[in-house]
Scaffold this active site. Structure first.
Site, PDB file in Angstrom:
ATOM      1  N   ARG A  65       1.077   2.902   4.535  1.00 18.68           N
ATOM      2  CA  ARG A  65       1.098   1.787   3.601  1.00 18.68           C
ATOM      3  C   ARG A  65       2.357   0.952   3.755  1.00 18.68           C
ATOM      4  NH1 ARG A  65      -2.624   4.322  -0.166  1.00 18.68           N
ATOM      5  NH2 ARG A  65      -3.040   3.080  -1.985  1.00 18.68           N
ATOM      6  N   ARG A  85     -11.119   7.190 -12.263  1.00 20.15           N
ATOM      7  CA  ARG A  85      -9.790   7.687 -11.894  1.00 20.15           C
ATOM      8  C   ARG A  85      -8.772   7.211 -12.920  1.00 20.15           C
ATOM      9  NH1 ARG A  85      -8.403   6.141  -5.868  1.00 20.15           N
ATOM     10  NH2 ARG A  85      -6.527   5.308  -6.825  1.00 20.15           N
ATOM     11  N   ARG A 131     -15.202   1.411 -10.962  1.00 20.04           N
ATOM     12  CA  ARG A 131     -15.393   2.526 -10.021  1.00 20.04           C
ATOM     13  C   ARG A 131     -15.578   3.850 -10.770  1.00 20.04           C
ATOM     14  NH1 ARG A 131     -11.329   2.860  -5.001  1.00 20.04           N
ATOM     15  NH2 ARG A 131      -9.676   3.114  -6.548  1.00 20.04           N
ATOM     16  N   ARG A 174      -1.060  -2.251  -8.101  1.00 24.33           N
ATOM     17  CA  ARG A 174      -1.308  -1.691  -6.764  1.00 24.33           C
ATOM     18  C   ARG A 174      -1.660  -2.797  -5.772  1.00 24.33           C
ATOM     19  NH1 ARG A 174      -5.411   1.931  -9.350  1.00 24.33           N
ATOM     20  NH2 ARG A 174      -6.455   2.225  -7.367  1.00 24.33           N
ATOM     21  N   LYS A 213     -11.983   1.609   1.658  1.00 19.71           N
ATOM     22  CA  LYS A 213     -11.398   2.546   2.626  1.00 19.71           C
ATOM     23  C   LYS A 213     -11.985   3.947   2.477  1.00 19.71           C
ATOM     24  CE  LYS A 213      -7.110   2.356   1.412  1.00 19.71           C
ATOM     25  NZ  LYS A 213      -6.809   1.453   0.306  1.00 19.71           N
TER      26      LYS A 213
HETATM   27  P1  ADP Z   1      -5.960   3.136  -3.853  1.00 22.27           P
HETATM   28  O1  ADP Z   1      -6.003   2.770  -2.398  1.00 22.27           O
HETATM   29  O2  ADP Z   1      -7.277   2.932  -4.551  1.00 22.27           O
HETATM   30  O3  ADP Z   1      -4.817   2.560  -4.615  1.00 22.27           O
HETATM   31  P2  ADP Z   1      -5.259   5.901  -3.147  1.00 22.27           P
HETATM   32  O4  ADP Z   1      -6.102   7.035  -3.575  1.00 22.27           O
HETATM   33  O5  ADP Z   1      -5.190   5.585  -1.688  1.00 22.27           O
HETATM   34  O6  ADP Z   1      -5.763   4.680  -3.993  1.00 22.27           O
HETATM   35  O7  ADP Z   1      -3.755   6.106  -3.665  1.00 22.27           O
HETATM   36  C1  ADP Z   1      -3.476   6.396  -5.001  1.00 22.27           C
HETATM   37  C2  ADP Z   1      -1.963   6.426  -5.241  1.00 22.27           C
HETATM   38  O8  ADP Z   1      -1.356   7.445  -4.408  1.00 22.27           O
HETATM   39  C3  ADP Z   1      -1.217   5.152  -4.881  1.00 22.27           C
HETATM   40  O9  ADP Z   1      -1.250   4.218  -5.944  1.00 22.27           O
HETATM   41  C4  ADP Z   1       0.198   5.701  -4.604  1.00 22.27           C
HETATM   42  O10 ADP Z   1       0.860   6.003  -5.816  1.00 22.27           O
HETATM   43  C5  ADP Z   1      -0.076   7.014  -3.919  1.00 22.27           C
HETATM   44  N1  ADP Z   1      -0.152   6.886  -2.442  1.00 22.27           N
HETATM   45  C6  ADP Z   1      -1.255   7.145  -1.674  1.00 22.27           C
HETATM   46  N2  ADP Z   1      -0.990   6.930  -0.364  1.00 22.27           N
HETATM   47  C7  ADP Z   1       0.298   6.498  -0.292  1.00 22.27           C
HETATM   48  C8  ADP Z   1       1.156   6.094   0.775  1.00 22.27           C
HETATM   49  N3  ADP Z   1       0.727   6.066   2.050  1.00 22.27           N
HETATM   50  N4  ADP Z   1       2.410   5.716   0.475  1.00 22.27           N
HETATM   51  C9  ADP Z   1       2.856   5.731  -0.787  1.00 22.27           C
HETATM   52  N5  ADP Z   1       2.108   6.096  -1.847  1.00 22.27           N
HETATM   53  C10 ADP Z   1       0.841   6.475  -1.619  1.00 22.27           C
END
Ligand code: ADP
Ligand code: ZN
Length: 220
Positions: free
Chosen positions: A88, A163, A128, A174, A13
């Protein structure tokens, strides 16, 4: 145009979202990036959400929705945005739909699903590496896309880092959360918007296919 990127953590993404953002001149809005920045700056929001990111749990919907709404009301969001990591949950998707109807009437809305098998996801995420220079943010993979010089960004020369939440335990969690929500979310977009699904094996081909889909969709 508002493009929602759906897909598990590590599905691409961020990588694909950034390319589309440059090529289509749309701002890239990543909730994960916004949250990590707030944590680094130790703001009130950052303090409130830190534990969720550390655990790989979802930040509560109301907090996420407020954050995204505020971001989408900023001036640079004139033409639309690429939303990476949001929505999400179906509640977030509904809030986005209502917000766009009210604040950006007539804007086209479309969702892209990056569909990658779980075993590949885990390999991608634990390997990553991300550029520490925030305005660059290039993404590498120790195995499949290593930087030319170890731990140095090819693009800007800054150091690379893993990260904090990219370890096997958190990724598995996740991924589980993603699968709990993804079916409903994808159904939502199938019903409400145009949805394009792709298994992005080759990055260049995936980007090309997505752009072709978007071109066709724009003409409709
Ligand atoms: P990835 O898709 O690799 O898990 P992101 O950078 O998109 O990583 O998100 C990292 C963290 O941020 C998630 O594990 C969650 O804790 C939080 N987060 C990000 N976007 C959302 C969302 N739309 N709703 C709830 N939590 C979120
Ligand atoms: Zn860089």
């Amino acid at each position: 145009m508002y493009i929602v990127m759906l897909g598990a953590p590590g599905s691409g993404k961020g990588t694909i979202g950034k390319i589309l953002s440059t090529d289509l001149n749309l701002v890239h809005v990543s909730t994960g990036d916004i949250f990590r920045e707030q944590i680094n700056k130790n703001t009130n929001l950052g303090k409130k959400i830190q534990k969720y990111l550390e655990e790989g749990a979802l930040v509560p919907d109301d907090v996420v929705i407020e954050t995204v709404k505020a971001r989408l009301l900023e001036e640079d969001v004139e033409n639309g945005a690429i939303l990476d990591g949001f929505p999400r949950t179906v509640a977030q998707a509904e809030a986005l739909r209502d917000f766009l109807k009210e604040n950006k009437p007539g804007a086209k809305r479309v969702a892209i699903e990056l569909d990658v098998p779980d075993d590949e996801i885990i390999k991608r995420v634990v390997n990553r590496l991300i550029c520490t220079n925030k305005s660059c943010g290039a993404i590498y993979n120790k195995e499949t896309k290593p930087p030319k010089k170890e731990n140095i960004c090819d693009v800007c020369g800054s150091s690379l880092k893993r990260r904090d939440d990219d370890n096997k335990e958190t990724v598995t969690k996740r991924l589980g959360i993603y699968h709990q929500n993804s079916k409903d979310l994808i159904d939502f977009y199938r019903k409400n918007n145009a949805l394009y699904s792709i298994y992005p094996q080759d990055l260049d081909i995936a980007v090309k296919n997505i752009k072709e889909f978007l071109e066709e969709y724009k003409r409709k």
